[in-house]
Design a protein around this motif. Structure first.
Motif, PDB file in Angstrom:
ATOM      1  N   VAL A 101       1.058  -1.325   0.423  1.00  0.00           N
ATOM      2  CA  VAL A 101       0.032   0.100  -0.083  1.00  0.00           C
ATOM      3  C   VAL A 101       1.025   1.478  -0.006  1.00  0.00           C
ATOM      4  CG1 VAL A 101      -1.809   1.506   1.064  1.00  0.00           C
ATOM      5  CG2 VAL A 101      -1.621  -1.364   1.365  1.00  0.00           C
ATOM      6  N   LEU A 102       0.778   1.944  -0.904  1.00  0.00           N
ATOM      7  CA  LEU A 102       1.523   3.246  -0.806  1.00  0.00           C
ATOM      8  C   LEU A 102       1.074   4.410   0.042  1.00  0.00           C
ATOM      9  CD1 LEU A 102       1.715   3.360  -4.782  1.00  0.00           C
ATOM     10  CD2 LEU A 102       4.258   2.360  -3.405  1.00  0.00           C
ATOM     11  N   PRO A 197      -1.056  11.616   9.220  1.00  0.00           N
ATOM     12  CA  PRO A 197      -2.429  10.952   8.837  1.00  0.00           C
ATOM     13  C   PRO A 197      -1.939  11.352   7.642  1.00  0.00           C
ATOM     14  CG  PRO A 197      -3.338  12.534  10.521  1.00  0.00           C
ATOM     15  CD  PRO A 197      -2.055  12.561   9.908  1.00  0.00           C
ATOM     16  N   ARG A 198      -2.634   9.780   6.760  1.00  0.00           N
ATOM     17  CA  ARG A 198      -2.906   9.014   5.458  1.00  0.00           C
ATOM     18  C   ARG A 198      -3.241  10.055   4.202  1.00  0.00           C
ATOM     19  NH1 ARG A 198      -1.067   4.388   2.833  1.00  0.00           N
ATOM     20  NH2 ARG A 198      -1.375   3.297   5.542  1.00  0.00           N
ATOM     21  N   TYR A 199      -4.453  11.315   4.862  1.00  0.00           N
ATOM     22  CA  TYR A 199      -4.838  12.042   3.939  1.00  0.00           C
ATOM     23  C   TYR A 199      -3.996  13.139   3.542  1.00  0.00           C
ATOM     24  CZ  TYR A 199      -6.089  14.353   7.537  1.00  0.00           C
ATOM     25  OH  TYR A 199      -5.931  15.887   9.195  1.00  0.00           O
ATOM     26  N   ILE A 200      -2.696  12.968   4.578  1.00  0.00           N
ATOM     27  CA  ILE A 200      -1.647  14.712   4.575  1.00  0.00           C
ATOM     28  C   ILE A 200      -0.660  13.969   3.125  1.00  0.00           C
ATOM     29  CG2 ILE A 200      -0.392  15.448   5.805  1.00  0.00           C
ATOM     30  CD1 ILE A 200      -2.770  16.564   6.437  1.00  0.00           C
ATOM     31  N   VAL A 202      -1.935  12.132   1.057  1.00  0.00           N
ATOM     32  CA  VAL A 202      -2.578  12.220  -0.239  1.00  0.00           C
ATOM     33  C   VAL A 202      -2.588  13.316  -1.152  1.00  0.00           C
ATOM     34  CG1 VAL A 202      -4.172  11.289  -1.041  1.00  0.00           C
ATOM     35  CG2 VAL A 202      -3.361   9.781   0.234  1.00  0.00           C
ATOM     36  N   LEU A 203      -2.985  14.021   0.158  1.00  0.00           N
ATOM     37  CA  LEU A 203      -3.402  15.709  -0.161  1.00  0.00           C
ATOM     38  C   LEU A 203      -1.178  15.913  -0.789  1.00  0.00           C
ATOM     39  CD1 LEU A 203      -4.887  18.117  -0.152  1.00  0.00           C
ATOM     40  CD2 LEU A 203      -4.499  18.898   2.022  1.00  0.00           C
TER      41      LEU A 203
END
Length: 240
Positions: A101-102, A197-200, A202-203
């Motif tokens: 998972v990247l 967090p992972r969304y950081i 990705v963003l």
């Protein structure tokens, strides 16, 4: 750079595909980093163009001939290909067994090498070498070119002429900021934001890949009087 991510975007939104083959990921990684390095080289070439235009305007046409411009373009492309050619092989030799998972939305070298369960010292050192010897040196020379430009502009007696000379550099300065600020941001988050967090992640990867191509047309077209007038008229109608 946008074309390198287009297949992944289309597969995700059209086919709801959430994975990517390992070899396809290597190709995407190589293309993203290659086009990114080419863009950095082009920004450096543009800073040289501004330097010649302001500091030595009488020789502009003789210094920046078509042959010189073509040579700079070829040099930027060759540097990108030669420098990044080893990366896919350095990744492919590593056994991937920790996770598949990247952290980012796309295949980037710092993210891929951390999926390995083997020693990644060589990958890390080479990645740092590439970063410093290309993007770091490009940014340094861009900075130095503007130091020389400012030194030359300050020698102009007329304030109006000084502002006119500096105004020719505004678009390039904004393009440099639009390119390097997201890049520094994604590098900082990746190296120092391990617990973020992972969304950081990705963003930041999406900002790095998509913000510069969106801003560049706005930055360069805003210098055109006809487009500026059209934008002013549009906002005026919206207010009415």
């Amino acid at each position: 750079m946008s074309m390198a991510t287009l297949p992944t975007v289309l597969r995700t939104f059209c086919l709801d595909a959430r994975d990517i083959a390992f070899d396809a990921c290597l190709i995407q990684m190589f293309l993203i980093h290659s086009f990114s390095m080419m863009e950095s080289g082009i920004l450096l070439a543009m800073s040289f163009d501004r330097y010649v235009a302001i500091c030595d305007p009488l020789r502009y046409a003789t210094v920046l001939t078509n042959e010189v411009i073509a040579g700079m373009g070829l040099a930027v492309t060759a540097r990108s290909f030669v420098t990044l050619f080893p990366l896919p092989f350095l990744i492919k030799r590593l056994p991937i067994c920790r996770s598949n998972v990247l952290s980012h939305s796309y295949c980037l070298h710092p993210d891929m090498m951390k999926l390995a369960c083997a020693d990644i010292t060589i990958n890390s050192i080479y990645g740092l070498f590439v970063l410093v010897s290309t993007f770091g040196m490009d940014l340094l020379f861009i900075f130095l070119s503007y130091v020389l430009i400012l030194h030359s502009v300050m020698g102009i007696a007329s304030r109006e002429e000084r502002l006119k000379a500096l105004n020719t550099c505004v678009s390039h300065i904004l393009a440099v900021l639009a390119f390097y600020v997201p890049m520094i941001g994604v590098s900082t988050v990746h190296r120092f934001g391990k617990h973020a967090p992972r969304y950081i992640h990705v963003l930041m990867s999406n900002v790095y890949l998509f913000v510069p191509p969106v801003l560049n047309p706005l930055i360069y077209s805003a210098k055109t009087k006809e487009i500026r007038r059209a934008i002013v008229r549009m906002f005026h109608r919206m207010k009415m």
